[in-house]
Scaffold this motif. Structure first.
Motif, PDB file in Angstrom:
ATOM      1  N   UNK A 125      36.076  -6.649 -41.053  1.00 24.26           N
ATOM      2  CA  UNK A 125      35.232  -6.102 -42.112  1.00 24.26           C
ATOM      3  C   UNK A 125      33.773  -6.504 -41.907  1.00 24.26           C
ATOM      4  N   UNK A 126      33.563  -7.736 -41.491  1.00 27.63           N
ATOM      5  CA  UNK A 126      32.204  -8.220 -41.239  1.00 27.63           C
ATOM      6  C   UNK A 126      31.559  -7.432 -40.097  1.00 27.63           C
ATOM      7  N   UNK A 127      32.314  -7.190 -39.047  1.00 26.73           N
ATOM      8  CA  UNK A 127      31.801  -6.429 -37.909  1.00 26.73           C
ATOM      9  C   UNK A 127      31.463  -5.004 -38.323  1.00 26.73           C
ATOM     10  N   UNK A 128      32.355  -4.380 -39.116  1.00 27.01           N
ATOM     11  CA  UNK A 128      32.118  -3.016 -39.567  1.00 27.01           C
ATOM     12  C   UNK A 128      30.867  -2.937 -40.435  1.00 27.01           C
ATOM     13  N   UNK A 129      30.681  -3.918 -41.307  1.00 27.51           N
ATOM     14  CA  UNK A 129      29.499  -3.930 -42.167  1.00 27.51           C
ATOM     15  C   UNK A 129      28.223  -4.073 -41.342  1.00 27.51           C
ATOM     16  N   UNK A 130      28.245  -4.943 -40.324  1.00 27.56           N
ATOM     17  CA  UNK A 130      27.084  -5.114 -39.459  1.00 27.56           C
ATOM     18  C   UNK A 130      26.759  -3.816 -38.718  1.00 27.56           C
ATOM     19  N   UNK A 131      27.795  -3.123 -38.251  1.00 24.75           N
ATOM     20  CA  UNK A 131      27.551  -1.879 -37.517  1.00 24.75           C
ATOM     21  C   UNK A 131      26.949  -0.817 -38.430  1.00 24.75           C
ATOM     22  N   UNK A 132      27.509  -0.652 -39.623  1.00 26.96           N
ATOM     23  CA  UNK A 132      26.982   0.344 -40.560  1.00 26.96           C
ATOM     24  C   UNK A 132      25.533   0.015 -40.929  1.00 26.96           C
ATOM     25  N   UNK A 133      25.256  -1.277 -41.168  1.00 27.05           N
ATOM     26  CA  UNK A 133      23.894  -1.676 -41.506  1.00 27.05           C
ATOM     27  C   UNK A 133      22.941  -1.385 -40.347  1.00 27.05           C
ATOM     28  N   UNK A 134      23.367  -1.692 -39.120  1.00 29.33           N
ATOM     29  CA  UNK A 134      22.517  -1.418 -37.957  1.00 29.33           C
ATOM     30  C   UNK A 134      22.280   0.079 -37.791  1.00 29.33           C
ATOM     31  N   UNK A 135      23.327   0.872 -37.919  1.00 30.33           N
ATOM     32  CA  UNK A 135      23.206   2.312 -37.706  1.00 30.33           C
ATOM     33  C   UNK A 135      22.295   2.953 -38.762  1.00 30.33           C
ATOM     34  N   UNK A 136      22.522   2.612 -40.041  1.00 32.06           N
ATOM     35  CA  UNK A 136      21.795   3.270 -41.134  1.00 32.06           C
ATOM     36  C   UNK A 136      20.400   2.694 -41.347  1.00 32.06           C
ATOM     37  N   UNK A 137      20.256   1.364 -41.205  1.00 28.27           N
ATOM     38  CA  UNK A 137      18.997   0.709 -41.565  1.00 28.27           C
ATOM     39  C   UNK A 137      18.110   0.399 -40.367  1.00 28.27           C
ATOM     40  N   UNK A 138      18.673   0.451 -39.146  1.00 29.88           N
ATOM     41  CA  UNK A 138      17.884   0.097 -37.963  1.00 29.88           C
ATOM     42  C   UNK A 138      17.792   1.268 -36.986  1.00 29.88           C
ATOM     43  N   UNK A 139      18.943   1.748 -36.496  1.00 27.17           N
ATOM     44  CA  UNK A 139      18.923   2.751 -35.434  1.00 27.17           C
ATOM     45  C   UNK A 139      18.300   4.066 -35.889  1.00 27.17           C
ATOM     46  N   UNK A 140      18.793   4.629 -36.999  1.00 27.06           N
ATOM     47  CA  UNK A 140      18.282   5.927 -37.459  1.00 27.06           C
ATOM     48  C   UNK A 140      16.783   5.863 -37.789  1.00 27.06           C
ATOM     49  N   UNK A 141      16.308   4.859 -38.571  1.00 28.46           N
ATOM     50  CA  UNK A 141      14.845   4.786 -38.786  1.00 28.46           C
ATOM     51  C   UNK A 141      14.060   4.578 -37.496  1.00 28.46           C
ATOM     52  N   UNK A 142      14.601   3.773 -36.558  1.00 27.96           N
ATOM     53  CA  UNK A 142      13.890   3.547 -35.304  1.00 27.96           C
ATOM     54  C   UNK A 142      13.804   4.822 -34.477  1.00 27.96           C
ATOM     55  N   UNK A 143      14.864   5.616 -34.449  1.00 27.52           N
ATOM     56  CA  UNK A 143      14.821   6.887 -33.726  1.00 27.52           C
ATOM     57  C   UNK A 143      13.832   7.851 -34.375  1.00 27.52           C
ATOM     58  N   UNK A 144      13.775   7.832 -35.711  1.00 26.30           N
ATOM     59  CA  UNK A 144      12.781   8.661 -36.399  1.00 26.30           C
ATOM     60  C   UNK A 144      11.367   8.216 -36.030  1.00 26.30           C
ATOM     61  N   UNK A 145      11.167   6.881 -35.928  1.00 27.24           N
ATOM     62  CA  UNK A 145       9.853   6.363 -35.549  1.00 27.24           C
ATOM     63  C   UNK A 145       9.503   6.741 -34.108  1.00 27.24           C
ATOM     64  N   UNK A 146      10.494   6.710 -33.218  1.00 28.22           N
ATOM     65  CA  UNK A 146      10.263   7.121 -31.834  1.00 28.22           C
ATOM     66  C   UNK A 146       9.852   8.587 -31.773  1.00 28.22           C
ATOM     67  N   UNK A 147      10.565   9.426 -32.540  1.00 27.93           N
ATOM     68  CA  UNK A 147      10.230  10.850 -32.561  1.00 27.93           C
ATOM     69  C   UNK A 147       8.812  11.065 -33.088  1.00 27.93           C
ATOM     70  N   UNK A 148       8.437  10.317 -34.117  1.00 25.03           N
ATOM     71  CA  UNK A 148       7.089  10.438 -34.676  1.00 25.03           C
ATOM     72  C   UNK A 148       6.041   9.934 -33.676  1.00 25.03           C
ATOM     73  N   UNK A 149       6.358   8.810 -32.999  1.00 23.78           N
ATOM     74  CA  UNK A 149       5.423   8.248 -32.025  1.00 23.78           C
ATOM     75  C   UNK A 149       5.165   9.232 -30.890  1.00 23.78           C
ATOM     76  N   UNK A 150       6.215   9.972 -30.488  1.00 25.33           N
ATOM     77  CA  UNK A 150       6.041  10.951 -29.412  1.00 25.33           C
ATOM     78  C   UNK A 150       5.058  12.037 -29.814  1.00 25.33           C
TER      79      UNK A 150
END
Length: 334
Positions: free
Chosen positions: A48-73
């Motif tokens: 459960x701890x691993x799943x929570x970390x993955x969801x947090x990374x995907x929703x709060x880190x990866x997706x915003x970072x990819x949006x920032x990369x797209x904007x930076x381009x």
């Protein structure tokens, strides 16, 4: 019992061994902990701890970072390169420390231990023991908390800047040395209580550990020994072996979970490739500059490399599941 006594080096017999792995661990002086149903509960807590970390990374880190990369381009220029560098580091490096921590917890929950003199040995399956001197003045007891659940943890206090033990993660984070120190200090090393339930390790095992620590010439170890001794007063003496209940035949459930843990990575890889493709499509209109080119190369190459690595790892885990199923079927036919 006082905390200045002689260290106990005697043995506490392990549970009856019924498999080759159990037989390999039968010589260890500490019994496996958590054992039986407690170990399954602890692994579920870790899942459960691993799943929570993955969801947090995907929703709060990866997706915003990819949006920032797209904007930076699309921003381009120096500002675009700065945004691109920040976003890449955030997206692909932030999960390293949490994932390392989860791996350390899994090893702690599922490995056995032994005390030989004033050396604590750990054994992971059939691997060679890894030892730690309990009289080196580096032992501490970490209290329960949000990082450790309800577990009291025997940890090792080390300063990677002084003892030269910086690993690859530490070298990359050298400017952030306090972060590396914090990770090392909080490393779960040996469980004194179950992180999911708070159930303490067997009282005799805790008293054995306390006696070894209390015999140390280092005051720090003796203080930790008194802490462990206080915990032993709240623990129970258990003499009966705890059978290992399995939801599926032995080994199959573990292999099945290993396959399942690879699946959530696929959406993250696909999203990375899709964002790279969208930047590439925009760049082909002639509006992109060097920043857009760099962003496309980073995302597409990262996505393709991650997809190839994921495919190999998935097939490896799938092969492990097939092998475990064949072994379980062979045992059932006997």
């Amino acid at each position: 019992m006082n905390c200045g006594g002689v260290a106990l080096c005697g043995t506490v017999q392990g549970e009856p061994a019924s498999t080759a792995r159990d037989e390999a661990e039968a010589s260890l002086t500490w019994r496996r902990f958590p054992a039986g149903r407690g170990r399954i509960v602890a692994n579920r807590w870790l899942d459960r701890r691993r799943a929570l970390l993955f969801v947090a990374w995907f929703c709060l880190v990866l997706v915003p970072a990819l949006a920032l990369i797209s904007w930076a381009a699309r921003v381009g220029g120096v500002a675009g390169f700065v945004l691109l560098a920040v976003a890449v580091v955030v997206a692909f490096y932030v999960p390293v420390l949490p994932m390392v921590s989860v791996g350390e917890w899994r090893t702690t929950v599922n490995s056995a231990s032994a005390i030989d003199g004033h050396t604590l040995l750990t054994k992971h399956g059939q691997r060679q023991p890894i030892d730690q001197d309990l009289h080196a003045g580096v032992i501490e007891v970490l209290e329960p908390g949000w990082r450790r659940g309800r577990a009291h943890v025997l940890g090792v206090h080390t300063d990677p800047a002084m003892d030269g033990s910086l690993d690859l993660v530490g070298l990359v984070l050298l400017p952030l040395l306090p972060v590396v120190k914090a990770r090392r200090r909080a490393t779960p090393w040996r469980l004194l209580s179950n992180p999911a339930t708070g159930e303490l390790r067997d009282a005799r095992d805790l008293r054995q550990l306390a006696d070894v620590l209390c015999a140390s010439p280092m005051e720090r170890d003796r203080v930790v020994g008194r802490t462990v001794l206080a915990l032993s007063a709240r623990a129970a003496d258990t003499t009966a072996a705890q059978p290992e209940p399995d939801e599926l035949p032995r080994g199959v459930w573990t292999a099945l979970k290993s396959v399942g843990r690879t699946l959530p990575l696929l959406p993250a890889i696909l999203v990375t490739i899709v964002v790279g493709g969208s930047i590439e499509a925009w760049r082909e209109t002639g509006a992109g500059d060097a920043v857009a080119n760099t962003a496309v190369h980073i995302l597409l190459l990262s996505g393709v490399a991650a997809a190839a690595s994921w495919s190999v790892y998935f097939l490896y885990r799938l092969g492990g599941l097939l092998a475990a199923t064949v072994r379980a079927a062979a045992r059932l036919r006997r």
